[in-house]
Design an enzyme around this catalytic site. Structure first.
Site, PDB file in Angstrom:
ATOM      1  CG  ASP A 123       9.632   2.456   1.129  1.00 56.56           C
ATOM      2  OD1 ASP A 123       9.420   3.642   0.798  1.00 56.56           O
ATOM      3  OD2 ASP A 123      10.457   1.723   0.565  1.00 56.56           O
ATOM      4  NE  ARG A 172      15.335   0.421  -6.227  1.00 59.77           N
ATOM      5  CZ  ARG A 172      16.317   0.932  -5.495  1.00 59.77           C
ATOM      6  NH1 ARG A 172      17.516   0.394  -5.512  1.00 59.77           N
ATOM      7  NH2 ARG A 172      16.113   1.991  -4.731  1.00 59.77           N
ATOM      8  CG  ASN A 214      15.754  10.319  -1.545  1.00 61.96           C
ATOM      9  OD1 ASN A 214      15.011  11.264  -1.339  1.00 61.96           O
ATOM     10  ND2 ASN A 214      16.784  10.039  -0.761  1.00 61.96           N
ATOM     11  N   GLY A 265       9.160   8.324  -1.618  1.00 62.83           N
ATOM     12  CA  GLY A 265       7.883   8.061  -2.285  1.00 62.83           C
ATOM     13  C   GLY A 265       6.872   7.832  -1.177  1.00 62.83           C
ATOM     14  CG  HIS A 266       6.536  10.107   1.789  1.00 65.77           C
ATOM     15  ND1 HIS A 266       6.878  11.161   2.568  1.00 65.77           N
ATOM     16  CD2 HIS A 266       7.612   9.273   1.800  1.00 65.77           C
ATOM     17  CE1 HIS A 266       8.116  10.973   3.045  1.00 65.77           C
ATOM     18  NE2 HIS A 266       8.574   9.841   2.575  1.00 65.77           N
ATOM     19  CD  GLN A 270      15.051   9.471   2.267  1.00 69.63           C
ATOM     20  OE1 GLN A 270      15.446  10.450   2.858  1.00 69.63           O
ATOM     21  NE2 GLN A 270      14.366   9.568   1.153  1.00 69.63           N
ATOM     22  CE  LYS A 276       9.234   7.976   5.572  1.00 75.55           C
ATOM     23  NZ  LYS A 276       9.445   6.584   5.158  1.00 75.55           N
ATOM     24  NE  ARG A 293       8.699  -0.329  -0.719  1.00 72.58           N
ATOM     25  CZ  ARG A 293       7.519   0.266  -0.541  1.00 72.58           C
ATOM     26  NH1 ARG A 293       6.560  -0.335   0.129  1.00 72.58           N
ATOM     27  NH2 ARG A 293       7.300   1.476  -1.038  1.00 72.58           N
TER      28      ARG A 293
HETATM   29  P1  GDP Z   1       6.397   5.881   3.078  1.00 73.50           P
HETATM   30  O1  GDP Z   1       7.537   6.065   2.150  1.00 73.50           O
HETATM   31  O2  GDP Z   1       6.846   5.644   4.486  1.00 73.50           O
HETATM   32  O3  GDP Z   1       5.373   6.977   3.002  1.00 73.50           O
HETATM   33  O4  GDP Z   1       5.669   4.528   2.618  1.00 73.50           O
HETATM   34  P2  GDP Z   1       5.314   4.100   1.109  1.00 73.50           P
HETATM   35  O5  GDP Z   1       4.198   4.924   0.628  1.00 73.50           O
HETATM   36  O6  GDP Z   1       6.547   4.045   0.286  1.00 73.50           O
HETATM   37  O7  GDP Z   1       4.902   2.596   1.325  1.00 73.50           O
HETATM   38  C1  GDP Z   1       3.856   2.233   2.196  1.00 73.50           C
HETATM   39  C2  GDP Z   1       2.813   1.470   1.370  1.00 73.50           C
HETATM   40  O8  GDP Z   1       1.937   0.801   2.255  1.00 73.50           O
HETATM   41  C3  GDP Z   1       1.943   2.346   0.516  1.00 73.50           C
HETATM   42  O9  GDP Z   1       1.563   1.643  -0.627  1.00 73.50           O
HETATM   43  C4  GDP Z   1       0.726   2.616   1.415  1.00 73.50           C
HETATM   44  O10 GDP Z   1      -0.451   2.900   0.679  1.00 73.50           O
HETATM   45  C5  GDP Z   1       0.602   1.297   2.113  1.00 73.50           C
HETATM   46  N1  GDP Z   1       0.079   1.341   3.481  1.00 73.50           N
HETATM   47  C6  GDP Z   1       0.245   2.279   4.437  1.00 73.50           C
HETATM   48  N2  GDP Z   1      -0.306   1.863   5.599  1.00 73.50           N
HETATM   49  C7  GDP Z   1      -0.824   0.642   5.369  1.00 73.50           C
HETATM   50  C8  GDP Z   1      -1.492  -0.322   6.194  1.00 73.50           C
HETATM   51  O11 GDP Z   1      -1.704  -0.130   7.376  1.00 73.50           O
HETATM   52  N3  GDP Z   1      -1.856  -1.495   5.584  1.00 73.50           N
HETATM   53  C9  GDP Z   1      -1.608  -1.754   4.263  1.00 73.50           C
HETATM   54  N4  GDP Z   1      -1.992  -2.919   3.780  1.00 73.50           N
HETATM   55  N5  GDP Z   1      -0.989  -0.865   3.469  1.00 73.50           N
HETATM   56  C10 GDP Z   1      -0.585   0.300   4.040  1.00 73.50           C
HETATM   57  P1  IMO Z   2      10.784   6.948   1.722  1.00 74.48           P
HETATM   58  O1  IMO Z   2      10.769   8.377   2.193  1.00 74.48           O
HETATM   59  C1  IMO Z   2      13.185   3.374   1.061  1.00 74.48           C
HETATM   60  C2  IMO Z   2      17.333   3.966  -0.199  1.00 74.48           C
HETATM   61  C3  IMO Z   2      17.729   3.525  -1.582  1.00 74.48           C
HETATM   62  C4  IMO Z   2      19.168   3.144  -1.338  1.00 74.48           C
HETATM   63  C5  IMO Z   2      19.640   4.184  -0.328  1.00 74.48           C
HETATM   64  C6  IMO Z   2      20.385   5.356  -0.953  1.00 74.48           C
HETATM   65  O2  IMO Z   2       9.797   6.655   0.658  1.00 74.48           O
HETATM   66  O3  IMO Z   2      10.732   6.019   2.878  1.00 74.48           O
HETATM   67  P2  IMO Z   2      19.589   7.459  -2.398  1.00 74.48           P
HETATM   68  O4  IMO Z   2      18.912   7.535  -3.715  1.00 74.48           O
HETATM   69  O5  IMO Z   2      18.868   8.116  -1.280  1.00 74.48           O
HETATM   70  O6  IMO Z   2      21.030   7.890  -2.447  1.00 74.48           O
HETATM   71  O7  IMO Z   2      19.658   5.871  -2.052  1.00 74.48           O
HETATM   72  O8  IMO Z   2      18.469   4.650   0.312  1.00 74.48           O
HETATM   73  N1  IMO Z   2      16.190   4.901  -0.131  1.00 74.48           N
HETATM   74  C7  IMO Z   2      14.972   4.566   0.301  1.00 74.48           C
HETATM   75  N2  IMO Z   2      14.461   3.369   0.661  1.00 74.48           N
HETATM   76  N3  IMO Z   2      12.410   4.471   1.142  1.00 74.48           N
HETATM   77  C8  IMO Z   2      12.899   5.682   0.800  1.00 74.48           C
HETATM   78  O9  IMO Z   2      12.220   6.828   0.985  1.00 74.48           O
HETATM   79  C9  IMO Z   2      14.229   5.765   0.314  1.00 74.48           C
HETATM   80  N4  IMO Z   2      15.009   6.769  -0.128  1.00 74.48           N
HETATM   81  C10 IMO Z   2      16.210   6.234  -0.377  1.00 74.48           C
HETATM   82  O10 IMO Z   2      16.946   2.442  -2.019  1.00 74.48           O
HETATM   83  O11 IMO Z   2      19.219   1.895  -0.694  1.00 74.48           O
HETATM   84 MG    MG Z   3       8.282   5.283   0.363  1.00 71.66          MG
END
Ligand code: GDP
Ligand code: IMO
Ligand code: MG
Length: 423
Positions: free
Chosen positions: A13, A302, A38, A40-41, A223, A16, A304
């Site tokens: 998270d 959930r 698993n 969520g981008h 991840q 990416k 974080r």
């Molecule tokens: P990923 O799994 O690495 O792709 O990240 P996620 O999408 O799960 O979580 C990143 C969250 O931060 C998302 O809601 C994005 O829209 C948001 N986000 C990404 N870059 C920035 C930033 O520079 N500032 C803020 N405030 N939000 C950001």
């Molecule tokens: P992105 O790509 C954050 C965590 C789960 C759990 C552990 C194992 O969005 O960054 P799993 O379902 O993979 O067996 O769970 O890994 N987890 C993540 N945490 N971002 C993710 O993906 C994750 N994918 C799995 O919360 O702790």
């Molecule tokens: Mg994510």
């Protein structure tokens, strides 16, 4: 650079999806190489927000080839849903390929994921996303998994499906796991498989041709480093190699073809699920980061866990990933703070170390050693270049880069494409 890998430097998270979307401007092919739904981008474009789980984040750029690489575990039901959702929102999935070598997440994998988490002693729960990821990779390693290529032959697929479903019922039914109705499950899964059939290709050939032709290829990690099965905080990890090395077996691209590694690093730290987190703030400061940063899981919703930036961990992450450039995200989330902290060393049982320990038990006993810096107390969300940043924000970033001995390539100050600039 022809072939670049982008990885998460922390516990996932990091942002990416957003950075992939930005870098896709210059990419012709984007490939996911491990994990499954698993992930969520999130990508925000204008007033629209997309959360990609299996489909590469490059899909939002029309004309980009997007590949679900062989290292990914694919849930046919979820992939079909994700594709249909995109199409309903006007996004074409015509340029999507699913590797014929992908292993499939089957209904029993999801049941097992839930069963294992429910049965586990509270200290041993992983806090998985319950998507069946671990059990699907277990089947892959046990050499009993179903692969996408089998979808091309219904009879063969059905036989294998029924054999594995029966084996699951026989093994886990008596232990109290939910028994699977194989007829019903097969009918549901097969409908999704038929939908996916036209997208199943030998992606290794496609990828090889792209690399040979010198196309710009972007490999999208899911991840983060500390969820890596080998390098993470085992056993509180996911079941794949999330680090840059995983990109090679997960796509069929040889290591020598990789030119550049991007490490996406959040300006602070978050983690979802169980497991050690040395710089976690279980107080109002942590709550403030969660609220300001909107730190709620993009896959499971959930909350974080939040804390300060952990340099000890990220230095290790730079090393194991071979990071060339950092993409620092969510700097703006720190805008209101009086001071910001960097954890530069760990104190474990009275001894100070700058190394990330292998033993997860030791990580639970870490007392972080912090370097405190003044905050900037200014809004950075409309910064368009380095010089637009307040002096103290620049100092924080420069200190981060110095401690990590890595260059900063991109800075992100908000979720939108435009809130990004190069260093
Ligand atoms: P990923 O799994 O690495 O792709 O990240 P996620 O999408 O799960 O979580 C990143 C969250 O931060 C998302 O809601 C994005 O829209 C948001 N986000 C990404 N870059 C920035 C930033 O520079 N500032 C803020 N405030 N939000 C950001
Ligand atoms: P992105 O790509 C954050 C965590 C789960 C759990 C552990 C194992 O969005 O960054 P799993 O379902 O993979 O067996 O769970 O890994 N987890 C993540 N945490 N971002 C993710 O993906 C994750 N994918 C799995 O919360 O702790
Ligand atoms: Mg994510």
């Amino acid at each position: 650079m022809s072939v670049s890998v982008l990885v998460g430097m922390q516990w996932g998270d990091e942002g990416k999806g957003k950075i992939i979307d930005v870098l896709t401007r210059d990419a012709e092919v984007v490939i996911r190489y491990q994990g499954g739904n698993n992930a969520g981008h999130t990508v925000e474009i204008g007033s629209e927000k997309f959360v990609l789980h299996l489909i590469p984040s490059g899909i939002l750029h029309p004309g980009t080839d997007c590949i679900i690489g062989n290292g990914v575990v694919v849930d046919p039901l979820e992939l079909k849903k994700e594709m249909e959702n995109l199409v309903a929102r006007g996004i074409s999935v015509e340029k999507l390929q699913v590797s014929s070598r992908c292993h499939l997440i089957m209904p029993w994998h999801k049941l097992l994921d839930a069963f294992k988490e429910m049965k586990a002693d509270p200290n041993k729960k992983i806090g998985t996303t319950m998507r069946g990821i671990g059990p699907a990779y277990t089947s892959k390693m046990a050499r009993t998994g179903l692969r996408a290529v089998e979808i091309l032959d219904k009879q063969r697929f059905e036989q294998h499906f029924r054999d594995e479903a029966a084996s699951y019922n026989r093994t886990f039914g008596p232990l109290g796991a939910l028994v699977l109705d194989a007829d019903k499950a097969f009918a549901e899964v097969w409908e999704a498989c038929e939908y996916l059939k036209p997208y199943i290709q030998d992606s290794v050939v496609t990828v090889h041709d792209a690399v040979k032709a010198g196309k710009k290829v972007l490999l999208e990690g899911a991840q983060g480093a500390f969820l890596d099965i080998d390098h993470g905080t085992y056993p509180f990890v996911t079941s794949s190699n999330t680090t840059s090395g995983g990109a090679c077996p997960g796509t069929g691209i040889p290591p020598r073809a990789v030119d550049c590694v991007w490490g996406v690093i959040k300006a602070y730290t978050t983690r979802v699920g169980e497991g050690p987190f040395p710089t976690e703030l279980k107080n109002a400061e942590g709550d403030a980061l969660r609220n300001k940063g909107g730190e709620f899981g993009a896959t499971t919703g959930r909350p974080r866990r939040c804390g300060w930036l952990d340099i000890v961990a990220c230095r290790h992450s730079c090393f194991i990933n071979g990071v060339d450039y950092l993409a620092v995200t969510k700097l703006d989330v720190l805008d209101d703070l009086d001071e910001v902290k960097l954890c530069t060393a760990y104190k474990i049982d009275g001894k100070v170390t700058e190394y990330f320990p292998a033993d997860t038990e030791e990580l639970n006993r870490v007392e972080p050693v912090y370097e405190t810096m003044p905050g900037w107390k200014q809004n950075t969300t409309s910064a368009q270049c380095w010089d637009d940043l307040p002096a103290n924000a620049q100092k924080y970033l420069l200190r981060m880069a110095e401690l990590l001995e890595t260059k900063i390539g991109i800075i992100s100050v908000g979720p939108k494409r435009a809130q990004t600039f190069e260093r």
